[in-house]
Write a protein that holds these residues in place. Structure first.
Motif, PDB file in Angstrom:
ATOM      1  N   THR A 107       5.480   2.068  12.524  1.00  0.00           N
ATOM      2  CA  THR A 107       5.143   3.478  12.753  1.00  0.00           C
ATOM      3  C   THR A 107       6.112   4.391  11.993  1.00  0.00           C
ATOM      4  OG1 THR A 107       4.355   2.856  14.942  1.00  0.00           O
ATOM      5  CG2 THR A 107       4.703   5.200  14.555  1.00  0.00           C
ATOM      6  N   ILE A 108       7.405   4.110  12.116  1.00  0.00           N
ATOM      7  CA  ILE A 108       8.418   4.926  11.413  1.00  0.00           C
ATOM      8  C   ILE A 108       8.134   4.937   9.905  1.00  0.00           C
ATOM      9  CG2 ILE A 108      10.874   5.107  10.780  1.00  0.00           C
ATOM     10  CD1 ILE A 108      11.540   3.727  13.448  1.00  0.00           C
ATOM     11  N   LEU A 109       7.926   3.727   9.383  1.00  0.00           N
ATOM     12  CA  LEU A 109       7.766   3.578   7.937  1.00  0.00           C
ATOM     13  C   LEU A 109       6.505   4.290   7.445  1.00  0.00           C
ATOM     14  CD1 LEU A 109       9.716   2.037   6.139  1.00  0.00           C
ATOM     15  CD2 LEU A 109       8.259   0.029   6.360  1.00  0.00           C
ATOM     16  N   THR A 110       5.416   4.103   8.169  1.00  0.00           N
ATOM     17  CA  THR A 110       4.146   4.622   7.675  1.00  0.00           C
ATOM     18  C   THR A 110       3.978   6.108   7.981  1.00  0.00           C
ATOM     19  OG1 THR A 110       3.008   3.880   9.671  1.00  0.00           O
ATOM     20  CG2 THR A 110       3.018   2.390   7.793  1.00  0.00           C
ATOM     21  N   ASN A 111       4.887   6.652   8.786  1.00  0.00           N
ATOM     22  CA  ASN A 111       4.917   8.105   8.934  1.00  0.00           C
ATOM     23  C   ASN A 111       5.698   8.750   7.804  1.00  0.00           C
ATOM     24  OD1 ASN A 111       3.340   8.940  11.124  1.00  0.00           O
ATOM     25  ND2 ASN A 111       4.848   8.158  12.584  1.00  0.00           N
ATOM     26  N   THR A 112       6.428   7.916   7.050  1.00  0.00           N
ATOM     27  CA  THR A 112       7.303   8.423   5.992  1.00  0.00           C
ATOM     28  C   THR A 112       6.590   8.498   4.641  1.00  0.00           C
ATOM     29  OG1 THR A 112       9.078   7.309   7.187  1.00  0.00           O
ATOM     30  CG2 THR A 112       9.615   8.108   4.981  1.00  0.00           C
TER      31      THR A 112
ATOM     32  N   ASN B 177       2.304 -10.773   2.098  1.00  0.00           N
ATOM     33  CA  ASN B 177       2.374  -9.315   2.221  1.00  0.00           C
ATOM     34  C   ASN B 177       1.707  -8.851   3.493  1.00  0.00           C
ATOM     35  OD1 ASN B 177      -0.399  -9.699   0.566  1.00  0.00           O
ATOM     36  ND2 ASN B 177      -0.486  -7.825   1.769  1.00  0.00           N
ATOM     37  N   ASP B 178       2.258  -7.824   4.074  1.00  0.00           N
ATOM     38  CA  ASP B 178       1.502  -7.040   5.046  1.00  0.00           C
ATOM     39  C   ASP B 178       1.106  -5.767   4.311  1.00  0.00           C
ATOM     40  OD1 ASP B 178       1.867  -8.924   6.967  1.00  0.00           O
ATOM     41  OD2 ASP B 178       3.209  -7.738   8.233  1.00  0.00           O
ATOM     42  N   LEU B 179      -0.027  -5.184   4.718  1.00  0.00           N
ATOM     43  CA  LEU B 179      -0.392  -3.885   4.157  1.00  0.00           C
ATOM     44  C   LEU B 179      -0.439  -2.908   5.320  1.00  0.00           C
ATOM     45  CD1 LEU B 179      -1.242  -2.096   1.791  1.00  0.00           C
ATOM     46  CD2 LEU B 179      -3.598  -2.809   2.177  1.00  0.00           C
ATOM     47  N   LEU B 180       0.436  -1.890   5.237  1.00  0.00           N
ATOM     48  CA  LEU B 180       0.535  -0.925   6.336  1.00  0.00           C
ATOM     49  C   LEU B 180      -0.202   0.358   5.977  1.00  0.00           C
ATOM     50  CD1 LEU B 180       4.372  -1.232   7.189  1.00  0.00           C
ATOM     51  CD2 LEU B 180       2.509  -2.787   7.780  1.00  0.00           C
ATOM     52  N   ALA B 181      -1.013   0.840   6.904  1.00  0.00           N
ATOM     53  CA  ALA B 181      -1.733   2.094   6.687  1.00  0.00           C
ATOM     54  C   ALA B 181      -0.822   3.269   7.033  1.00  0.00           C
ATOM     55  CB  ALA B 181      -2.994   2.129   7.542  1.00  0.00           C
ATOM     56  N   PRO B 182      -0.971   4.377   6.298  1.00  0.00           N
ATOM     57  CA  PRO B 182      -0.099   5.533   6.541  1.00  0.00           C
ATOM     58  C   PRO B 182      -0.410   6.243   7.860  1.00  0.00           C
ATOM     59  CG  PRO B 182      -1.718   6.036   4.842  1.00  0.00           C
ATOM     60  CD  PRO B 182      -1.893   4.590   5.182  1.00  0.00           C
ATOM     61  N   GLU B 183       0.255   7.364   8.074  1.00  0.00           N
ATOM     62  CA  GLU B 183       0.071   8.206   9.276  1.00  0.00           C
ATOM     63  C   GLU B 183       0.439   7.462  10.551  1.00  0.00           C
ATOM     64  OE1 GLU B 183      -3.678  10.767   8.923  1.00  0.00           O
ATOM     65  OE2 GLU B 183      -4.129   9.109   7.553  1.00  0.00           O
ATOM     66  N   GLY B 184       1.374   6.532  10.438  1.00  0.00           N
ATOM     67  CA  GLY B 184       1.847   5.830  11.629  1.00  0.00           C
ATOM     68  C   GLY B 184       0.995   4.669  12.079  1.00  0.00           C
ATOM     69  N   TYR B 185      -0.051   4.313  11.312  1.00  0.00           N
ATOM     70  CA  TYR B 185      -0.982   3.295  11.804  1.00  0.00           C
ATOM     71  C   TYR B 185      -0.467   1.858  11.713  1.00  0.00           C
ATOM     72  CZ  TYR B 185      -4.454   6.487  13.296  1.00  0.00           C
ATOM     73  OH  TYR B 185      -5.089   7.451  14.009  1.00  0.00           O
ATOM     74  N   GLY B 186       0.310   1.557  10.673  1.00  0.00           N
ATOM     75  CA  GLY B 186       0.868   0.201  10.586  1.00  0.00           C
ATOM     76  C   GLY B 186      -0.119  -0.824  10.072  1.00  0.00           C
ATOM     77  N   GLU B 187       0.152  -2.099  10.371  1.00  0.00           N
ATOM     78  CA  GLU B 187      -0.527  -3.220   9.721  1.00  0.00           C
ATOM     79  C   GLU B 187      -2.051  -3.200   9.874  1.00  0.00           C
ATOM     80  OE1 GLU B 187       0.647  -7.167  11.031  1.00  0.00           O
ATOM     81  OE2 GLU B 187      -0.964  -8.050   9.844  1.00  0.00           O
ATOM     82  N   ILE B 188      -2.737  -3.259   8.725  1.00  0.00           N
ATOM     83  CA  ILE B 188      -4.191  -3.429   8.747  1.00  0.00           C
ATOM     84  C   ILE B 188      -4.600  -4.705   8.015  1.00  0.00           C
ATOM     85  CG2 ILE B 188      -4.987  -1.067   9.139  1.00  0.00           C
ATOM     86  CD1 ILE B 188      -5.141  -0.770   6.043  1.00  0.00           C
ATOM     87  N   PHE B 189      -3.817  -5.142   7.028  1.00  0.00           N
ATOM     88  CA  PHE B 189      -4.084  -6.383   6.301  1.00  0.00           C
ATOM     89  C   PHE B 189      -2.841  -7.258   6.396  1.00  0.00           C
ATOM     90  CE2 PHE B 189      -7.448  -5.488   2.808  1.00  0.00           C
ATOM     91  CZ  PHE B 189      -8.041  -4.484   3.535  1.00  0.00           C
ATOM     92  N   GLY B 190      -3.044  -8.570   6.330  1.00  0.00           N
ATOM     93  CA  GLY B 190      -1.944  -9.504   6.123  1.00  0.00           C
ATOM     94  C   GLY B 190      -2.427 -10.593   5.198  1.00  0.00           C
ATOM     95  N   GLY B 191      -1.626 -10.953   4.197  1.00  0.00           N
ATOM     96  CA  GLY B 191      -2.068 -11.980   3.262  1.00  0.00           C
ATOM     97  C   GLY B 191      -0.915 -12.814   2.756  1.00  0.00           C
ATOM     98  N   SER B 192      -1.265 -13.892   2.062  1.00  0.00           N
ATOM     99  CA  SER B 192      -0.217 -14.697   1.426  1.00  0.00           C
ATOM    100  C   SER B 192      -0.808 -15.668   0.421  1.00  0.00           C
ATOM    101  CB  SER B 192       0.574 -15.501   2.465  1.00  0.00           C
ATOM    102  OG  SER B 192      -0.206 -16.538   3.020  1.00  0.00           O
ATOM    103  N   GLN B 193       0.045 -16.092  -0.515  1.00  0.00           N
ATOM    104  CA  GLN B 193      -0.283 -17.279  -1.282  1.00  0.00           C
ATOM    105  C   GLN B 193       0.015 -18.461  -0.366  1.00  0.00           C
ATOM    106  OE1 GLN B 193       1.280 -17.382  -5.246  1.00  0.00           O
ATOM    107  NE2 GLN B 193       0.675 -19.521  -5.583  1.00  0.00           N
TER     108      GLN B 193
END
Lengths: 445, 445
Positions: free
Chosen positions: A321-326, A358-374
């Motif tokens: 939340t902190i990160l994606t609010n930034t 990788n995780d993919l975090l959505a902005p506006e405080g939403y956080g993880e929406i995708f997670g992936g890896s090799q």
């Protein structure tokens, strides 16, 4: 009159604009009634859209003479959620260009509703969820469900356009590979227990040997005792897997997919977004390239921003939340410490203490929406990881076969549909993003 | 050489024809090897298609001089299911116009396979199902899975083009409304048992009040102890429901949908149909209008054809086989006796001993693929039916609400995806129509 009632064309409300000044028939539900004595204003919906229908006593009389009174009478008894069939003339709103109204000439009522359960007053979430079968009729819930269906469709569209084939992973799985704590079990005939799937990924990894690029998109289940605004017991998950794709390309695929879906929703679901009062400005910024940082960089940034996170630990929901609010765009966080991630992720050859994920975090405080890896594609390495994670290799024999017979570099990712819908619609709680939510305290209606 | 290896464009096998006489790179698995001493023929697949790659010792030597031997050596060790990257020139087959080959100049092996589990000999179904994760790599299984994905997509496409919105009904449902004998139950936190859904229909009936026309398409579960070629424990089901649609229009919708799907598969999946050796002539006849008969007429016809079926009883699987071997197009059988059908079906106003329902039987002995009905929309009638079927009205309060607040005439139908795939592919058993089949005797891999 009976004759006209039968032969007037039934049209959907969304198509009214194409029938300006014509006489048409619509069918639907009345969701608002207002009367000024001689005029009744009916707000009608039919699932495709919303329209104001105007019943005027004077005009009924000039059309129907003596029979006008019966029609007026049936119109004046209309209550909230009454189901109706209306014939009338389509006209453009005198003040609002592009908006259309129906000037009603005939009224047929399927059923008058008794006082509607969900009236105009404010209701708490429990009451609304108990009445979910009726709550979904509200404009706002209609809009969210439409957007959800749109997002589902655009994800599939992008995947198909990019060579991915649907491959329905099984829901009933044979063993509790990673422990039973968050798994639902059932008695499976004479074969002991089976468990409800939490992800189809391992099956998709087998499927790439047949189809190259695959995805599944279905319900998954977590028996987790979490009661937060981001958790559901049953939710919909898209897993994708591609042969010969490595970490970097895997992130590019995710970036393109998210950008495509957001762009299509902005274009095709303007009206629905306005009904949920979504500020679309932040969504309009969702274009490549997204921000990128390694887990190590993210931890450093978070510490600067006041988080107490320590190096080597996973990000908590608060950290996300902190990160994606930034930041104003989605953020890829890549290369997490191998200790905090799943056994199947490939170690970074340049630094084996981290994995190519990788995780993919959505902005506006939403956080993880995708997670992936090799994925780890070396047989011996994979066996080693299984042991390090205290997993039984015999449960994974079939999966290990995929690293024995023509193993290839490959990567994949998963999307939690409800979190994606929550972000795109700007909702606080995932409970509104799914038709009938299932949570730790709720299995009804 | 390293330079070329990196920068030559990777293309999919299906796109080879667009690169005639160009040098390209492909990646995939070798599924057949033949050698004549100086030439090695590799059959390669990459998930998108199949191609013959030709490695010629002489041409390697003229291209690479001294380095040719190493390349030839790595090519000659290639076994079944070895994963490879090949660079080569695309050329049209000298004798078969429209078919392309790859003349290989460089070979990279990801992994040499040990002796392949599924060799060239004949295997029994149990062995193949135990190795389903590898069996799906065979051309035939690849073709079936591609057609399955195609059918899923065309069903969705038709529904969307005709105003239906996706609405994901819940899988976890609160009560065993119609008895627990064929239901899987789980322990749902502190809320007692929950059950795995057998159909989303009742939820879709609530959804029409919001979205007008809806469908779901997901897994359903039957704990039925049937061990036949038409039964799976877990299978995929599409349910559709439409407000203001009555029995006759409901059948027209089904007829149009089937015709659309078959037509698209015939056009877009020619190659896959040829791999499963489907005789397409019977499919080419699938056009409106289909045959129609009432249940009463069907019983009479069946008796003529030698069945021992009695008036008023449901059709058995054998009856469906007899009937559908007699006709060359799908058959609607409508108006079954109300006793043998579900509580929610509307009685025929002209003859209340029968209901306004239909089964749709596929020809060539396949039998039921669709089932639909107009739903009872009268509150009091519905309560009466529930009691006649010994069902508790308290379990259906939310469902009854849909007949209380703006009830409307409506109809719907369901498709069992695997039976539809079996028919279109011409398969005897449904076990090959789903990625990882679950049956009474199987929950693995």
């Amino acid at each position: 009159m009976e004759h006209r009632m039968i032969y007037t064309m039934v049209i959907l409300i969304k198509d009214l604009a194409q029938h300006k000044n014509e006489t048409v028939k619509i069918r639907g539900w009345v969701f608002n009634v207002r009367s000024s004595g001689k005029i009744i204003f009916l707000q009608v919906r039919d699932g495709s859209g919303f329209v104001q229908a105007i019943v005027e006593e004077k005009s009924l009389r000039s059309l129907h003479g003596d029979k006008a009174e019966a029609i007026w009478d049936s119109a004046s008894k209309i209550t909230l959620e009454t189901s109706v069939e209306l014939i009338g003339t389509v006209s453009e709103h005198p003040k609002k260009a592009g908006e259309f109204e129906l000037h009603v000439s005939e009224v047929k009522v399927f059923q008058y509703s008794p006082e509607y359960t969900i009236g105009k007053k404010e209701h708490g979430p429990d009451f609304l969820l108990d009445n979910r079968h009726l709550w979904i009729r509200s404009e706002r819930q209609w809009a969210i469900l439409r957007i959800r269906a749109g997002i589902y469709g655009y994800i599939e569209e992008w995947l198909k356009n990019n060579g991915f084939t649907r491959f329905d992973s099984p829901i009933l799985t044979p063993s509790a590979c990673e422990g039973t704590t968050t798994l639902f079990g059932i008695d499976y005939f004479d074969l002991g227990q089976a468990f409800l799937s939490q992800s189809g990924q391992l099956y998709l990894e087998a499927a790439i040997g047949s189809l190259g690029r695959v995805y599944d998109f279905g319900p998954v289940f977590r028996a987790e005792k979490s009661k937060t605004r981001r958790h559901l017991t049953e939710f919909w998950m898209m897993d994708a897997e591609a042969a010969f794709v490595e970490h970097e390309e895997n992130m590019q695929i995710q970036e393109k997919l998210v950008s495509y879906v957001v762009d299509k929703i902005l274009k095709e679901y303007k009206f629905e977004l306005s009904l949920v009062e979504r500020d679309v400005a932040p969504l309009e910024k969702i274009k490549s390239p997204f921000y990128r940082m390694t887990h190590k960089e993210a931890v450093k940034k978070l510490q600067e921003l006041g988080s107490s996170i320590e190096e080597g630990s996973d990000l908590g929901a608060d950290d996300e939340t902190i990160l994606t609010n930034t930041y104003d765009k989605p953020i890829f966080i890549e290369k997490y410490p191998s200790d905090v991630k799943a056994f199947y992720m490939k170690r970074d050859p340049k630094d084996p203490s981290v994995v190519l994920c990788n995780d993919l975090l959505a902005p506006e405080g939403y956080g993880e929406i995708f997670g992936g890896s090799q994925r780890e594609d070396n047989y011996d390495e994979l066996v080693k990881r299984l042991k390090e994670h205290n997993l039984k290799t015999e449960d994974f024999q079939w999966y290990l076969d995929t690293r024995k017979f023509g193993s290839v570099p490959h990567s994949g990712f998963g999307i939690g549909l409800e979190r994606l819908v929550a972000w795109i619609c700007g909702l606080k709680h995932v409970r509104e993003t799914i038709p009938f939510p299932r949570m730790i305290t709720r299995k009804t209606p």
